[in-house]
Design an enzyme around this catalytic site. Sequence first.
Site, short mmCIF file in Angstrom:
data_model
loop_
_atom_site.label_atom_id
_atom_site.label_comp_id
_atom_site.label_asym_id
_atom_site.label_seq_id
_atom_site.Cartn_x
_atom_site.Cartn_y
_atom_site.Cartn_z
N GLY A 12 0.82 -1.21 0.00
CA GLY A 12 0.00 0.00 0.00
C GLY A 12 0.86 1.26 0.00
N LEU A 35 -3.79 -7.32 -1.54
CA LEU A 35 -3.90 -6.55 -2.79
C LEU A 35 -5.30 -5.98 -2.99
CD1 LEU A 35 -1.71 -8.80 -5.14
CD2 LEU A 35 -0.99 -6.98 -3.60
N PHE A 83 -0.24 -1.81 8.84
CA PHE A 83 -0.87 -0.80 7.98
C PHE A 83 -2.18 -1.31 7.39
CE2 PHE A 83 3.71 0.18 7.39
CZ PHE A 83 3.71 1.52 7.68
N SER A 127 -4.62 7.53 13.29
CA SER A 127 -4.94 8.69 12.46
C SER A 127 -5.35 9.87 13.34
CB SER A 127 -6.10 8.31 11.54
OG SER A 127 -6.66 9.45 10.94
N TYR A 152 -14.93 4.39 9.74
CA TYR A 152 -13.47 4.25 9.56
C TYR A 152 -12.73 4.84 10.77
CZ TYR A 152 -8.75 5.53 8.35
OH TYR A 152 -7.38 5.71 8.41
N LYS A 156 -10.20 3.08 14.02
CA LYS A 156 -8.88 3.49 14.51
C LYS A 156 -8.91 3.64 16.03
CE LYS A 156 -6.85 3.26 10.71
NZ LYS A 156 -5.88 2.20 10.50
N ASN A 202 -9.08 11.96 -1.56
CA ASN A 202 -8.14 12.87 -0.90
C ASN A 202 -7.69 13.99 -1.83
OD1 ASN A 202 -7.23 9.90 0.52
ND2 ASN A 202 -7.81 11.60 1.81
P1 NAD Z 1 -3.51 1.78 1.34
O1 NAD Z 1 -4.90 1.38 1.03
O2 NAD Z 1 -2.66 2.30 0.24
O3 NAD Z 1 -2.73 0.56 2.01
C1 NAD Z 1 -3.37 -0.38 2.82
C2 NAD Z 1 -2.96 -1.74 2.31
O4 NAD Z 1 -3.56 -2.75 3.13
C3 NAD Z 1 -3.42 -2.01 0.88
O5 NAD Z 1 -2.32 -2.45 0.11
C4 NAD Z 1 -4.48 -3.09 1.01
O6 NAD Z 1 -4.48 -3.97 -0.08
C5 NAD Z 1 -4.04 -3.78 2.29
N1 NAD Z 1 -5.10 -4.45 3.03
C6 NAD Z 1 -6.30 -3.97 3.43
N2 NAD Z 1 -6.97 -4.91 4.14
C7 NAD Z 1 -6.17 -6.00 4.19
C8 NAD Z 1 -6.28 -7.29 4.78
N3 NAD Z 1 -7.37 -7.65 5.44
N4 NAD Z 1 -5.27 -8.15 4.63
C9 NAD Z 1 -4.14 -7.81 3.95
N5 NAD Z 1 -3.98 -6.61 3.39
C10 NAD Z 1 -4.98 -5.72 3.50
O7 NAD Z 1 -3.58 2.82 2.55
P2 NAD Z 1 -2.45 3.74 3.17
O8 NAD Z 1 -2.76 5.14 2.84
O9 NAD Z 1 -1.12 3.19 2.88
O10 NAD Z 1 -2.79 3.56 4.71
C11 NAD Z 1 -2.07 2.66 5.52
C12 NAD Z 1 -2.62 2.74 6.93
O11 NAD Z 1 -2.49 4.08 7.42
C13 NAD Z 1 -4.09 2.38 7.05
O12 NAD Z 1 -4.27 1.68 8.26
C14 NAD Z 1 -4.76 3.73 7.12
O13 NAD Z 1 -5.98 3.65 7.80
C15 NAD Z 1 -3.74 4.52 7.88
N6 NAD Z 1 -3.82 5.97 7.67
C16 NAD Z 1 -3.73 6.46 6.40
C17 NAD Z 1 -3.81 7.84 6.19
C18 NAD Z 1 -3.75 8.41 4.81
O14 NAD Z 1 -4.11 9.57 4.64
N7 NAD Z 1 -3.30 7.69 3.80
C19 NAD Z 1 -3.95 8.69 7.28
C20 NAD Z 1 -4.03 8.15 8.55
C21 NAD Z 1 -3.97 6.78 8.74
C1 WQD Z 2 -8.02 17.52 2.77
C2 WQD Z 2 -8.69 18.86 2.56
C3 WQD Z 2 -11.04 18.75 2.11
C4 WQD Z 2 -10.71 16.73 -1.72
C5 WQD Z 2 -8.84 12.19 5.37
C6 WQD Z 2 -9.52 11.22 6.30
C7 WQD Z 2 -8.80 11.13 7.59
C8 WQD Z 2 -7.33 10.84 7.37
C9 WQD Z 2 -6.72 11.80 6.43
C10 WQD Z 2 -6.93 8.45 7.40
C11 WQD Z 2 -10.04 18.96 3.23
C12 WQD Z 2 -10.30 19.31 0.93
C13 WQD Z 2 -10.40 17.35 -0.53
C14 WQD Z 2 -11.31 17.51 -2.76
C15 WQD Z 2 -11.20 19.43 -1.35
N1 WQD Z 2 -7.12 9.54 6.77
N2 WQD Z 2 -10.64 18.67 -0.35
N3 WQD Z 2 -11.53 18.83 -2.53
O1 WQD Z 2 -10.22 15.38 5.09
O2 WQD Z 2 -8.02 15.60 6.22
O3 WQD Z 2 -8.95 13.42 5.95
O4 WQD Z 2 -7.47 11.83 5.22
O5 WQD Z 2 -6.94 8.26 8.57
O6 WQD Z 2 -9.40 10.14 8.33
O7 WQD Z 2 -10.83 11.67 6.54
O8 WQD Z 2 -8.10 14.64 3.92
O9 WQD Z 2 -7.31 14.76 1.61
O10 WQD Z 2 -9.74 14.17 2.05
O11 WQD Z 2 -8.94 16.49 2.44
O12 WQD Z 2 -11.43 20.64 -1.19
O13 WQD Z 2 -11.63 16.99 -3.83
O14 WQD Z 2 -8.94 19.03 1.16
O15 WQD Z 2 -12.24 19.43 2.31
O16 WQD Z 2 -10.16 20.26 3.72
P1 WQD Z 2 -8.91 14.83 5.31
P2 WQD Z 2 -8.53 14.94 2.43
#
Ligand code: NAD
Ligand code: WQD
Length: 342
Positions: A12, A35, A83, A127, A152, A156, A202
């Site tokens: 991921g 995947l 992750f 998160s 979601y 967490k 995002n």
């Molecule tokens: P991502 O979707 O790119 O990566 C997650 C990976 O986990 C994927 O490759 C998916 O195939 C795999 N996966 C999901 N469920 C699975 C399962 N049951 N078994 C095996 N593999 C599984 O997401 P990411 O952005 O890399 O996020 C990674 C972690 O960080 C997640 O836990 C997410 O909630 C957390 N997180 C992400 C963000 C963000 O903005 N990207 C922010 C805060 C927290």
């Molecule tokens: C960022 C800013 C939108 C898209 C998400 C999850 C949160 C965490 C982080 C995992 C916001 C604005 C966005 C668009 C926009 N993930 N925006 N037009 O909202 O901080 O949070 O990612 O844990 O749980 O909710 O991130 O990238 O979606 O948005 O104006 O098409 O961009 O309103 O202010 P966010 P985001």
Amino acid sequence: MKPAVLVTGGTGYIGSHTAVELINSGFDVISADNLHNSEAWINERIGMITGKTPILEIADICDTARVDDLFRKYPAIKAVIHFAAYKAVGESVEKPLEYYRNNILSTINLLEMMKKYGTAHIVFSSSCTVYGQPDVLPVTEESPLKQAASPYGNTKKICEDIIKDSASAYSDINAVSLRYFNPIGAHSSGLIGELPRGVPENLVPFITQTAIGLRDELKVFGNDYDTPDGTCIRDYLHVSDLAIAHVKAVERLLNGRNKASYEVFNLGAGKGVSVMEAIKSFERVSGVKLKYRITGRRHGDIEKIWADPSLANRELGWKTIYTLDDAMKSAWQWEIKLREMR
Ligand code: NAD
Ligand code: WQD
């Protein structure tokens, strides 16, 4: 033998960047991913960047027997970075049971097998969503947690509690939860980055997809917030900075430098950036004039949030190195490379 780290979700977005930094720091990486939201070729790319391709096990972490197999097969595993999760906030509102099942069951399976096989250390992807809209900014680890705005976000919070209770009950489990703010950008090689499936939720992937012509325009969700330019404020950090924090957290646990069996760290740059500032940064580094339009607010959006990362700075010896412009530039380079592949 070098310690091996089991990286769930290792193909991921954040997992792949972390695998790179782990290998660069001398760890062996065993990656486990089903995947669901990633591609197996990402693993080869990790090998191209580091010179060492992680072992990739295609495995569902919700499958208890399969997770048992992994721990049995790789006794070198000394720590887990978890992750693997579903992460789409909007989808979680429509499919809460899928999110609760996947994100919580996977966490329980890992903890049970860690106990069974004597693997003491786990780093968990949490998160900033657990803080909701904070009353006081910046957010410290002591800031109150709010009722989650989505299933979601609730997964967490629940997983943090499960891990905390396990670390407290079982003296042989130590854990760190890392509360990420908004990771963006891609590896400097341009070989790995975020791979959104379908329409991105995002901001940054939506910006780069709009600039490359895959989307007509970016909708800016509201400019009537109580912020200097009226748009929402977030704390964006480069994914490679975030990845390095995981290496530091694993090293802290493996070296017994943790001060408690369960610790929490905020991972952010410590700076609030508005949506308009993010757009300007993108335009500056890419030279592309972005098509965007101000629309109504997105339901459930937080108005403003940014981290106080001083605990992580002090205890993990970690701070962000890359700027917002660096991160935007790398996101754009990655989008261009993706177009070449499409
Ligand atoms: P991502 O979707 O790119 O990566 C997650 C990976 O986990 C994927 O490759 C998916 O195939 C795999 N996966 C999901 N469920 C699975 C399962 N049951 N078994 C095996 N593999 C599984 O997401 P990411 O952005 O890399 O996020 C990674 C972690 O960080 C997640 O836990 C997410 O909630 C957390 N997180 C992400 C963000 C963000 O903005 N990207 C922010 C805060 C927290
Ligand atoms: C960022 C800013 C939108 C898209 C998400 C999850 C949160 C965490 C982080 C995992 C916001 C604005 C966005 C668009 C926009 N993930 N925006 N037009 O909202 O901080 O949070 O990612 O844990 O749980 O909710 O991130 O990238 O979606 O948005 O104006 O098409 O961009 O309103 O202010 P966010 P985001």
